[in-house]
Design a protein around this motif. Structure first.
Motif, short mmCIF file in Angstrom:
data_model
loop_
_atom_site.label_atom_id
_atom_site.label_comp_id
_atom_site.label_asym_id
_atom_site.label_seq_id
_atom_site.Cartn_x
_atom_site.Cartn_y
_atom_site.Cartn_z
N LEU A 195 37.47 31.73 37.69
CA LEU A 195 37.35 32.04 39.12
C LEU A 195 38.72 32.08 39.80
N PHE A 238 41.05 35.28 41.12
CA PHE A 238 41.44 35.30 42.53
C PHE A 238 42.95 35.50 42.67
N GLN A 247 37.02 35.24 51.91
CA GLN A 247 35.91 35.78 51.12
C GLN A 247 35.73 34.98 49.83
N PHE A 248 36.83 34.62 49.18
CA PHE A 248 36.78 33.83 47.94
C PHE A 248 36.12 32.47 48.19
#
Length: 467
Positions: free
Chosen positions: A362, A366, A386-387
């Motif tokens: 993840l 990112f 948003q992440f």
């Protein structure tokens, strides 16, 4: 002026029996005073001790402090609490323009059982500043009361013990007043504003730092020799926290290092002249969540064991410490070094920080994507938001998945393999990140999933790999 005069007229004259300790602080103190009061069956609430910061301007007289402290024990004569209970009460006295946080408890003093109250008094204007730090202060004062109550039962004075924790709490609030991380962080002051990944620090170091920071519930200690480098990493990690959690984080100062404070989310600390910084074992163990240790000088990242293992060790150490206090017969036996080795059944690993065991996808994805966006624009801030939203939604989905599978806890959870596949969390690091976020939303989730309150990190890793 009239209001102050009126308040003074209502207050009883300070009793000569009330001892007072004045504390010299480096910076501004948001705290007006701390008090220790007790219930006298004849005279009612009485103040036994006052702690106050030493200031040129006296904001509250001793009589006014006594009047306010007595207010906290009014009505406690009918207190019907469980043995050992410590009640936390929050008073907002608008007419006096103060807030009072009181910890009410019962204790035995020379064979007489009575009700006591340890209180801190702040101006009402500091309410917004104090609220994010409420849990930190209450947790620390609660444990010192547990120890002090044992000391009282032995016929010893509790005041020196309370002084040993009240002063650090005052110093903590003073340091947070001057060096707390702001609620809003400008991304231009962080590593995420660099033109390319690796400009400020090594790519692998940044990946490990953010990943471990998220795996340990957003709690990190950043140490280094340069305040500028330390604070840049502190601000970067705080981007992944909520606004209230940022207000419970602290930057490091240029001239000298603060002490490590248990309970803060992110804190920056300067190394000493020898290039080292020793974290106190007891305070690290008492932190509500596991912690990531980041050294910006040598680009190393270490982390404590998972949340359920940390809580298990923490409770065992607390019980060991209280048992040592109960058995102690002298001040020498009350030292922390003696306590650590008192309980033969619990030998803590003083090297509590480990290498990162689980890698994630993840954070790596990112970072790869955010540095493809142009720096200096609001675009990166939007992408970060948003992440974080995606992580939060994944955590909520994980909680609902477990609730549905276990009928909201009515039966044990046995579908970890299916959860990892269904929620696309097959990488152990990804699962740890989402589990850490879910733990803050739903405390105790780690222990519930692994069925028992404790697994060693090796056992947990083996268990994860068999699914």
């Amino acid at each position: 002026m009239r209001e102050e005069a009126g308040m003074s007229a209502l207050c009883p004259p300070p009793s000569p029996a009330v001892a007072k300790t004045e504390i010299s602080l480096n910076g501004e103190s948001p705290l007006l005073a701390a008090t220790f009061a007790y219930w006298d069956n004849i005279l009612g609430p009485r103040v036994r001790h006052i702690w106050a910061p030493k200031t040129e301007q006296v904001l509250l007289s001793d009589g006014e402090i006594t009047f306010l402290a007595n207010h906290t024990l009014n009505g406690e004569i009918l207190r019907n609490a469980e043995s050992g209970a410590i009640d936390v009460k929050f008073f907002v006295l608008a007419e006096k323009r103060v807030i009072i946080v009181s910890l009410i408890f019962d204790g035995n003093w020379n064979g007489d059982r009575s009700t006591y109250g340890l209180s801190i008094i702040l101006p009402q204007s500091e309410l917004g500043f104090y609220l994010p730090l409420h849990r930190v202060c209450v947790d620390r004062l609660t444990h010192i009361i547990r120890k002090g109550r044992i000391w009282m039962h032995k016929g010893q004075s509790i005041i020196p013990m309370l002084t040993g924790e009240v002063i650090p709490v005052m110093e903590l609030l003073s340091s947070m007043k001057s060096h707390s991380v702001p609620e809003e962080i400008d991304i231009s002051e962080t590593v995420l504003n660099d033109d390319d990944i690796g400009d400020s620090c090594h790519e692998g170091f940044l990946l490990n730092a953010i990943s471990s920071h998220l795996q340990t519930c957003g709690c990190s200690v950043v140490v280094g020799s340069s305040a500028e480098k330390v604070n840049k990493i502190v601000r970067t990690l705080c981007l992944f926290l909520t606004p209230s959690e940022r207000k419970c984080s602290r930057l490091c100062r240029n001239e000298s290092s603060f002490k490590y404070e248990s309970g803060l989310f992110v804190q920056g600390l300067l190394k000493d002249a020898t290039g080292s910084f020793v974290l106190p074992f007891r305070q690290v163990m008492y932190a509500p969540y596991p912690t990531t240790h980041i050294d910006v000088d040598v680009n190393t990242v270490k982390q404590m064991p998972p949340c359920h293992e940390h809580i298990y060790n923490q409770r065992r150490y607390m019980r060991s410490e209280l048992t040592a206090f109960w058995r102690a017969n002298s001040d020498e036996e009350m030292s922390q070094d003696h306590i650590i080795h008192t309980d033969e059944s619990f030998t803590p690993d003083l090297n509590v920080f480990q290498d990162i065991l689980h890698r994630d996808t993840l954070v790596k994805a990112f970072l790869d994507q955010i540095f493809h966006l142009k720096p200096g624009l609001a675009l990166r801030s939007t992408f970060l938001a948003q992440f974080l939203l995606v992580l939060h939604r994944k955590a909520l989905t994980l909680i609902k998945y477990i609730e549905d599978d276990t009928l909201k806890g009515k039966k044990p959870f046995r579908s970890l393999r299916n959860l990892k596949i269904d929620l696309d969390l097959t990488a152990e690091g990804d699962l740890n990140i989402i589990m850490a976020l879910a733990e803050k939303i739903k405390p105790g989730l780690h222990s519930f999933i692994f069925e028992k309150p404790f697994y060693t990190s090796v056992q947990e890793r083996d268990m994860l790999m068999t699914f």
